[in-house]
Every structure is written in C-alpha cells, then in structure tokens.
Design a protein around this motif. Structure first.
Motif, PDB file in Angstrom:
ATOM      1  N   ALA A 155       0.794  -1.100  -0.087  1.00 48.71           N
ATOM      2  CA  ALA A 155       0.158  -0.078   0.294  1.00 48.71           C
ATOM      3  C   ALA A 155       0.700   1.027  -0.451  1.00 48.71           C
ATOM      4  O   ALA A 155       2.191   0.751   0.258  1.00 48.71           O
ATOM      5  N   ILE A 156       0.525   2.673  -0.096  1.00 47.92           N
ATOM      6  CA  ILE A 156       0.815   3.754  -0.388  1.00 47.92           C
ATOM      7  C   ILE A 156       1.089   4.045   0.771  1.00 47.92           C
ATOM      8  O   ILE A 156      -0.318   3.660   1.556  1.00 47.92           O
ATOM      9  N   PRO A 157       1.557   4.829   1.968  1.00 49.48           N
ATOM     10  CA  PRO A 157       1.713   5.166   3.048  1.00 49.48           C
ATOM     11  C   PRO A 157       0.160   6.067   3.232  1.00 49.48           C
ATOM     12  O   PRO A 157       0.506   6.881   2.410  1.00 49.48           O
ATOM     13  N   GLU A 158      -0.002   6.383   4.665  1.00 52.24           N
ATOM     14  CA  GLU A 158      -1.025   7.472   4.739  1.00 52.24           C
ATOM     15  C   GLU A 158      -0.492   8.683   4.542  1.00 52.24           C
ATOM     16  O   GLU A 158       1.166   8.507   4.862  1.00 52.24           O
ATOM     17  N   GLY A 159      -1.756   9.562   3.995  1.00 53.55           N
ATOM     18  CA  GLY A 159      -1.081  11.073   4.764  1.00 53.55           C
ATOM     19  C   GLY A 159      -0.434  11.589   2.913  1.00 53.55           C
ATOM     20  O   GLY A 159      -0.381  12.173   2.270  1.00 53.55           O
ATOM     21  N   THR A 160      -0.333  10.101   2.017  1.00 54.83           N
ATOM     22  CA  THR A 160       0.508  10.187   1.003  1.00 54.83           C
ATOM     23  C   THR A 160      -0.402  11.085  -0.180  1.00 54.83           C
ATOM     24  O   THR A 160      -1.903  10.343  -0.442  1.00 54.83           O
ATOM     25  N   PRO A 161       0.042  12.715  -1.013  1.00 55.83           N
ATOM     26  CA  PRO A 161      -0.927  12.640  -2.146  1.00 55.83           C
ATOM     27  C   PRO A 161      -0.780  12.033  -3.375  1.00 55.83           C
ATOM     28  O   PRO A 161      -0.337  11.361  -3.344  1.00 55.83           O
ATOM     29  N   VAL A 162      -2.275  10.862  -3.549  1.00 55.06           N
ATOM     30  CA  VAL A 162      -1.938  10.529  -4.849  1.00 55.06           C
ATOM     31  C   VAL A 162      -3.944  10.462  -6.068  1.00 55.06           C
ATOM     32  O   VAL A 162      -4.035  12.157  -5.987  1.00 55.06           O
ATOM     33  N   PHE A 163      -3.233  10.222  -6.844  1.00 53.03           N
ATOM     34  CA  PHE A 163      -4.189  10.563  -7.938  1.00 53.03           C
ATOM     35  C   PHE A 163      -4.832   9.490  -8.771  1.00 53.03           C
ATOM     36  O   PHE A 163      -4.544   7.721  -8.475  1.00 53.03           O
ATOM     37  N   PRO A 164      -5.485   9.703  -9.779  1.00 55.46           N
ATOM     38  CA  PRO A 164      -6.356   8.675 -10.043  1.00 55.46           C
ATOM     39  C   PRO A 164      -5.839   7.504 -11.204  1.00 55.46           C
ATOM     40  O   PRO A 164      -5.055   7.894 -11.473  1.00 55.46           O
TER      41      PRO A 164
END
Length: 481
Positions: free
Chosen positions: A97-106
């Motif tokens: 998973a991507i770590p919590e709090g990371t800006p992510v995109f569609p």
C-alpha cells in the motif's frame, strides 16, 4: 478503535457466493487485485490517502466466529465443506500500500493485494469501506486547511456525521490533513489528537443574562476562555459583554480573553466590527473564531474577497460529510491470476475509456525533479521492470503510444510508492504515530505544485505508464476485440 469488533461479515454478499464457487473450483489459486479510484472529489487535482491503519486492523483480525458460520448456514446457500473452510480462514497473502497521508491520483494502485482468490475476494468491501471514507474526509479537510492559509481549522462535525464511526474516523482523517483538532472527545481519547470546544447557545440562554453566563464561564476556565457572542446580538450585546467580562474579571486577575466565536450572520462584516471593538479596548491578542456552514469556498471568499478579520475556523457538516462531493469512488479490480505457476495479466474493458483497467502486477513510482524536489509525475511499471534514474525515462499516456514525455537521465529521482504491509499473512509494517502521519503528509504536499492544488481548474497531474505496461495493455485490448 480499541474495543475489538469482529467485522469480518462487513462484506457484500456476492463475495461469499463467489467464494463458494472458487472453493468448488480452485480455492488456492493466487490472484492480484488493485484498489484505486478514477476521479478526484470536488473536481480537485489530488486526494490524500488515508485509512490504512484501519485496513491493517481488519486484515489482522479476519476470521469468522461460530455465530457467523451459524448465520451463513441458516441461509442455505453454502456447503458444509465451505463453511468449515471459512471457520478457519485467515489472511495469508501479501498486501502492498501507499503510506497514509500521501497525495495520490486517479488510476494508480493505492493498495495491491496478492493472495489466494477467496482471501483476496473476502477483504474487498472492508478495504474499500475504510479507505473510501477516510480518504474522502482527508481530501476535503486538506482543501479547507489550504483555504485557511495558516489559520487554524477545527473539525466540528460529529453531530452531522453519518453515525459514530464516521465521526471518530473522520476526526482522525481531518487531523492527518492538517486540522488543529476536533470537537469529538472520543477521537481525542482514542488517537491523542487535541479536543476543542467551549459553549453552545443553550449555555448562555440558561443564565439570567448573557453577562452572567460569560462571567461564570470565565471564572471556571479563566486561562482558556473563548465566548460565543451571537446568541442575542453580536454587536449590541455579545462583544460588549465579552469585553466587560474581560475587564471586570479576567484582566484584574492576570488572565486574558482568549477568543470570541461568531456562529451566525454576515461573518465578514461582523468580524471586522468585532476586531475594531477588541482593538479599541487593548485586546489585540483576542482571537476571532467563526463557524456556521463553512467550506473551502466560503473561507476563501471571506479571506480574499471580503477582508474578514478571522483567526480560526470551526468547520462541521461540509467537512465531516464532504458535503459537496460525498462519495469517493474507490474500486477493487482483478489485474492478474495465477495459472501453471505464472501470473497471467487480466484487463477489464469498457466503452467508457476511464473504466479500462491497467493489467498485471505493477509498481508505482513518483518522479521528482532533482533541482526542485517537486513531484513531476507518477509512473506505473510492471513488477519485473528495473528503472535507472541515470538514464532517459520515457513515460506514456495510459491509452496512447503517440502521447509521451522523455525525462533526461540524471535530472530526476524515483521513489517507489507501494510498500509492503503484509507478507505471507504476517504484518511487516510499523504504523507511524498520528502526528508522524500528519507531518509526513505536510512534507509530501509541499512537493506538489500549487497549480495542481488549486480549487478551480487544477492542472492535471500525470499518472503514466512505461512502454512495457502500455504495450501489454494495448495487446490485451486488441486480443479482446
């Protein structure tokens, strides 16, 4: 939350009916699912990923109690052999998973699940439920915090939230996104975040006069005194009684009035008039707090268009429900399946181009400009691909070979976003503290260009593919014509 509830049956019923079929066919077959989303809420430029800690707790605790099995048996849709299997099932696969709090995109995988097919299917609803909710609230809270331009934002939404858990987890997500604290006391106890609040109009109404109410509160909380001044008339009585209490009791006893709160009326006009009254009485250090149906657009207007004299904001329903855009469209799609020891890529095809999935076992990279440290694009690559940031890197539009960009070697740095959470069913990830997640999120947001974070017509942030992944995707599309 600490009181452990077995939520294993919080799943769509088709996960069980499909699992019965898988059990009859090949229950040990390995598969890969990606969890991602297709569009940013509020037509924004990004989202803030949140809820991973609750996913971890769910997966660690995945099991069915005897009463769960008895209930499923009563539905007369499952074999005894399958129910016996469910009674001992535990998650044994891998989760990245991507770590919590990371800006992510569609369209990029936020979570990747590789597990025996039944286990991968059974966790679908819970993963979507936890991540859809908190990512939605964190994303909305981030926008509101951004609009406040450094002024404190307090989450005041519990009474408008969609039930108890939504209030508690929503407060958690809002704090990660930068809110100063929450009015939800349980969230303070559970997560250690600051709890905030003073009084309601009913408190003031319960006294013979507004002055009496203010004085009693000031005597009870002299060093933390913020007074609600709009119960009767903000300018004719509220601010005058607040100043009177400050002069009659607080200042003679060595205290200062911490703040006044306005909860109705023309907040720009009232705040400017209240500021004049406070300053004229030597109370420049007394803050002005406003609440009442605020969101990022109202806050932006108050500050920039109307010159309001506001020091902090209390935001309720528009934050805790993400009222303008109340659904986060996370989806969970099969991207590979094991056959004869090999992972076979799978693709979902649709007449809607945005619903065509990216096949195969993938990694996700963030590309940073070396000279600025700013994020340039995200890149999906097949698991076996090895990228060298000293070499030129060509990144491709997710549906077209002709639309691409070449990034010169040595001018960029790569960071792999997906990190291992579970390996072979064992937790290998140490969850950071809530404050740690909050600080990490702030640092990561600082690497995103302001053009992407603006509210109106944000610049699109590119999530592109390597040539190998694009070629695979186009081949599968062609094969299925």
């Amino acid at each position: 939350m600490k009181e452990l509830r077995n939520l294993s049956l919080v799943m769509d019923f088709y996960e069980l009916t499909m699992s019965q079929c898988y059990f009859n066919q090949n229950k040990d077959q390995e598969v890969v699912f990606d969890l991602f989303y297709r569009n940013n809420p509020d037509n924004g430029g990004l989202c803030l990923f949140c809820g991973l800690e609750q996913v971890i707790e769910y997966v660690k605790n995945l099991h069915f109690e005897k009463e769960d099995i008895d209930y499923l048996r009563s539905l007369h849709q499952f074999s005894e052999e399958f129910l016996d299997y469910l009674s001992t099932v535990r998650f044994t696969g891998d989760i990245y998973a991507i770590p919590e709090g990371t800006p992510v995109f569609p369209h990029e995988p936020l979570v990747r699940v590789k597990a025996p097919i039944i286990e991968a299917q059974l966790v679908e609803t819970a993963l979507l439920l936890a991540l859809n909710h908190q990512t939605l609230i964190a994303t909305k809270a981030r926008r509101i915090v951004q609009a406040s331009e450094g002024r404190a934002v307090m989450e005041f939404g519990a009474r408008r939230a969609h039930n108890f858990d939504a209030a508690i987890y929503g407060a958690r997500a809002a704090y990660i996104a930068g809110c100063a604290g929450s009015a939800t006391t349980y969230a303070g106890k559970e997560y250690g975040l600051p709890v905030l609040g003073t009084m309601a109009h009913s408190f003031i109404q319960s006294f013979d006069s507004e002055y009496d109410a203010f004085l009693f509160y000031a005597k009870t909380y002299p060093d933390q005194c913020t007074l609600l001044i709009d119960t009767y008339s903000t300018l004719k009585s509220g601010i005058k009684n607040a100043i009177r209490v400050a002069k009659d009791y607080l200042e003679p006893n060595g205290y200062r009035l911490k703040g006044v709160r306005i909860d109705s009326g023309d907040m720009a006009y009232l705040s400017k008039q209240v500021r004049k009254e406070l300053d004229a009485n030597g109370m420049q250090d007394c803050g002005i707090v406003v609440s009442n149906s605020l969101d990022e657009y109202v806050i932006e207007s108050l500050i920039h268009q109307q010159g309001a004299k506001i020091d902090s904001f209390g935001v309720g329903e528009n934050l805790i429900c993400s009222k303008n855009s109340p659904v986060f469209g996370g989806v969970y799609k099969l991207v590979a399946i094991e056959k004869d020891g090999e992972m076979i890529p799978k693709i979902k095809i649709s007449d809607n181009v945005e619903k065509v999935t990216n096949p195969g076992l993938k990694k996700v990279y963030r590309i940073y400009e070396k000279d600025t440290g700013m994020a340039q694009a995200d890149l999906m690559a097949l698991e076996h691909e090895v990228l060298d940031d000293q070499k030129d890197l060509t990144i491709y539009h997710p549906m077209s070979r002709w639309k691409y960009k070449v990034i010169e070697g040595g001018t960029y740095e790569l960071r792999e976003l997906l990190v291992p959470i579970f390996l072979r069913g064992k937790i290998v990830y140490q969850c950071p503290s809530l404050d740690g997640i909050r600080e990490y999120s702030k640092r990561e947001l600082d690497t995103i260009w302001e053009e992407i974070k603006r509210f109106a017509y944000p610049q699109e942030y590119y999530v592109d593919l390597t040539k190998d992944l694009l070629d695979l995707k186009l081949k599968l599309l062609n094969d299925h014509k």
